[in-house]
Write an enzyme that holds these catalytic residues in place. Structure first.
Site, short mmCIF file in Angstrom:
data_model
loop_
_atom_site.label_atom_id
_atom_site.label_comp_id
_atom_site.label_asym_id
_atom_site.label_seq_id
_atom_site.Cartn_x
_atom_site.Cartn_y
_atom_site.Cartn_z
N TYR A 1 0.83 -1.21 0.00
CA TYR A 1 0.00 0.00 0.00
C TYR A 1 0.87 1.27 0.00
O TYR A 1 0.63 2.19 -0.78
CB TYR A 1 -0.91 -0.04 1.24
CG TYR A 1 -1.87 1.11 1.37
CD1 TYR A 1 -3.05 1.15 0.62
CD2 TYR A 1 -1.63 2.15 2.26
CE1 TYR A 1 -3.95 2.20 0.76
CE2 TYR A 1 -2.53 3.20 2.41
CZ TYR A 1 -3.68 3.22 1.66
OH TYR A 1 -4.58 4.26 1.79
N LYS B 1 1.10 4.15 -2.94
CA LYS B 1 0.77 5.56 -2.69
C LYS B 1 1.98 6.46 -2.98
O LYS B 1 1.83 7.59 -3.46
CB LYS B 1 0.28 5.75 -1.26
CG LYS B 1 -1.05 5.03 -0.98
CD LYS B 1 -2.17 5.57 -1.85
CE LYS B 1 -3.52 4.98 -1.51
NZ LYS B 1 -4.60 5.54 -2.34
P1 NAP Z 1 -13.21 2.60 1.24
O1 NAP Z 1 -14.25 3.03 2.20
O2 NAP Z 1 -12.70 1.21 1.27
O3 NAP Z 1 -13.71 2.96 -0.24
C1 NAP Z 1 -12.94 2.64 -1.38
C2 NAP Z 1 -13.84 2.67 -2.58
O4 NAP Z 1 -13.06 2.29 -3.73
C3 NAP Z 1 -14.99 1.67 -2.46
O5 NAP Z 1 -16.17 2.27 -2.93
C4 NAP Z 1 -14.54 0.54 -3.38
O6 NAP Z 1 -15.56 -0.20 -3.98
C5 NAP Z 1 -13.78 1.31 -4.45
N1 NAP Z 1 -12.90 0.41 -5.19
C6 NAP Z 1 -12.05 -0.51 -4.69
N2 NAP Z 1 -11.42 -1.16 -5.68
C7 NAP Z 1 -11.89 -0.64 -6.84
C8 NAP Z 1 -11.63 -0.90 -8.20
N3 NAP Z 1 -10.76 -1.85 -8.60
N4 NAP Z 1 -12.29 -0.19 -9.15
C9 NAP Z 1 -13.20 0.75 -8.78
N5 NAP Z 1 -13.48 1.05 -7.49
C10 NAP Z 1 -12.84 0.36 -6.54
O7 NAP Z 1 -11.91 3.53 1.37
P2 NAP Z 1 -11.71 5.04 1.86
O8 NAP Z 1 -11.21 5.01 3.25
O9 NAP Z 1 -12.89 5.88 1.51
O10 NAP Z 1 -10.46 5.43 0.95
C11 NAP Z 1 -10.57 6.17 -0.25
C12 NAP Z 1 -9.17 6.52 -0.73
O11 NAP Z 1 -8.47 7.25 0.28
C13 NAP Z 1 -8.30 5.29 -1.02
O12 NAP Z 1 -7.48 5.54 -2.14
C14 NAP Z 1 -7.45 5.16 0.22
O13 NAP Z 1 -6.25 4.49 -0.04
C15 NAP Z 1 -7.24 6.61 0.57
N6 NAP Z 1 -6.86 6.85 1.96
C16 NAP Z 1 -7.72 6.52 2.98
C17 NAP Z 1 -7.32 6.77 4.28
C18 NAP Z 1 -8.19 6.46 5.46
O14 NAP Z 1 -7.74 6.65 6.59
N7 NAP Z 1 -9.42 6.00 5.26
C19 NAP Z 1 -6.07 7.34 4.54
C20 NAP Z 1 -5.24 7.65 3.49
C21 NAP Z 1 -5.66 7.41 2.20
P3 NAP Z 1 -16.27 -1.45 -3.18
O15 NAP Z 1 -17.39 -0.79 -2.46
O16 NAP Z 1 -16.68 -2.35 -4.24
O17 NAP Z 1 -15.24 -2.06 -2.30
#
Ligand code: NAP
Length: 246
Positions: free
Chosen positions: A154, A158
């Site tokens: 991961y 990133k």
């Molecule tokens: P999340 O709740 O897991 O949501 C991720 C979304 O991406 C889900 O809707 C998922 O669809 C979709 N997805 C996954 N694989 C995909 C694919 N191959 N094609 C199209 N869509 C896909 O995650 P989040 O926390 O909102 O994170 C969003 C972004 O922020 C990510 O890039 C994550 O790495 C980044 N981020 C998050 C955090 C944190 O603390 N949460 C911190 C730093 C960075 P499904 O519903 O089908 O799974």
């Protein structure tokens, strides 16, 4: 910030941070293509955005597949005629310590988180270049800068996004396209909910602001970088982390 009537593609917008970004853009009057793996989630978000008075379509796609991504942009151009904003938000984790990390989990995380951004940027710049205007915002992470035990795949994906963003910024500045990244810290979503409580408490202690971020905290930065007002900012990373990394 007047970007009413523009069109945004937001990947992974079915829930979490992506959904908040889609909603904040819709609040500004931007039409949004809601891209997600799951039809029901994309459909529900798209309906909610339409109820806010903008045009929105759900697009079911896997960002790691070139044909799927091509289909997204074909559908969006057919429906809206242009794409001004791309937010690469879709991302996954498959955590394990290095020695135990399966090759398949390394590959999948790189495919979705990094190759997915490459594929979407490649399609978007075709459409944006023609109109000599575009805003690309890629969602990175604080761990691109700090590393994190259990997240070799991961954090590498990133960190890759940061390099990719800077290159896109340099290649397409002359076409009026900006490319920036937002690096969230610890944000409360489904992705982080699954971590053990004791780990979450430890992490909170490392955040000067004393709280985890919200999806809306991230969305505000993304909306600014998506707007015409951010036109002289490119190749940058905005950290949204409550001060946990400076
Ligand atoms: P999340 O709740 O897991 O949501 C991720 C979304 O991406 C889900 O809707 C998922 O669809 C979709 N997805 C996954 N694989 C995909 C694919 N191959 N094609 C199209 N869509 C896909 O995650 P989040 O926390 O909102 O994170 C969003 C972004 O922020 C990510 O890039 C994550 O790495 C980044 N981020 C998050 C955090 C944190 O603390 N949460 C911190 C730093 C960075 P499904 O519903 O089908 O799974």
């Amino acid at each position: 910030m007047t970007f009413k009537g523009q069109t945004a593609v937001v990947t992974g917008a079915g829930r979490g941070i992506g959904r908040a970004i889609a909603e904040e853009l819709a609040r500004e009057g931007v039409n949004v293509a809601v891209v997600d793996l799951v039809e029901d989630e994309a459909g529900a978000v798209s309906e909610a955005l339409s109820a806010m008075g903008v045009r929105s379509i759900p697009v079911v796609a896997d960002v790691s597949e070139a044909e799927s991504v091509k289909g997204v942009f074909e559908a969006v151009l057919k429906e809206f005629g242009s794409v001004e904003i791309l937010v690469n938000n879709a991302g996954i984790t498959r955590d394990a310590l290095l020695l135990r990390m399966k090759e398949a989990d390394w590959d999948r995380v790189i495919e979705v988180n990094l190759k997915g951004v490459f594929l979407c940027c490649r399609e978007a710049v075709k459409a944006m270049s023609k109109r000599r205007y575009g805003r690309i915002v890629n969602i990175a992470s604080v761990v691109a800068f700090t590393g994190n035990p259990g997240q070799a795949n991961y954090s590498a994906s990133k960190a890759g996004i940061v390099g990719l963003t800077k290159t896109v910024a340099k290649e397409y500045a002359s076409r009026g396209i900006t490319a920036n990244a937002v690096a969230p810290g610890f944000i409360t979503t489904a992705m982080t909910e699954k971590l053990p409580d004791n780990l979450k408490e430890e992490m909170k202690k490392a955040i000067p602001m004393g709280r985890f971020g919200t999806a809306e905290d991230v969305a505000s930065a993304v909306v600014f970088l998506s707007s015409p007002d951010s036109g002289y900012i490119t190749g940058q990373v905005i950290h949204v982390n409550g001060g946990m990394y400076m």
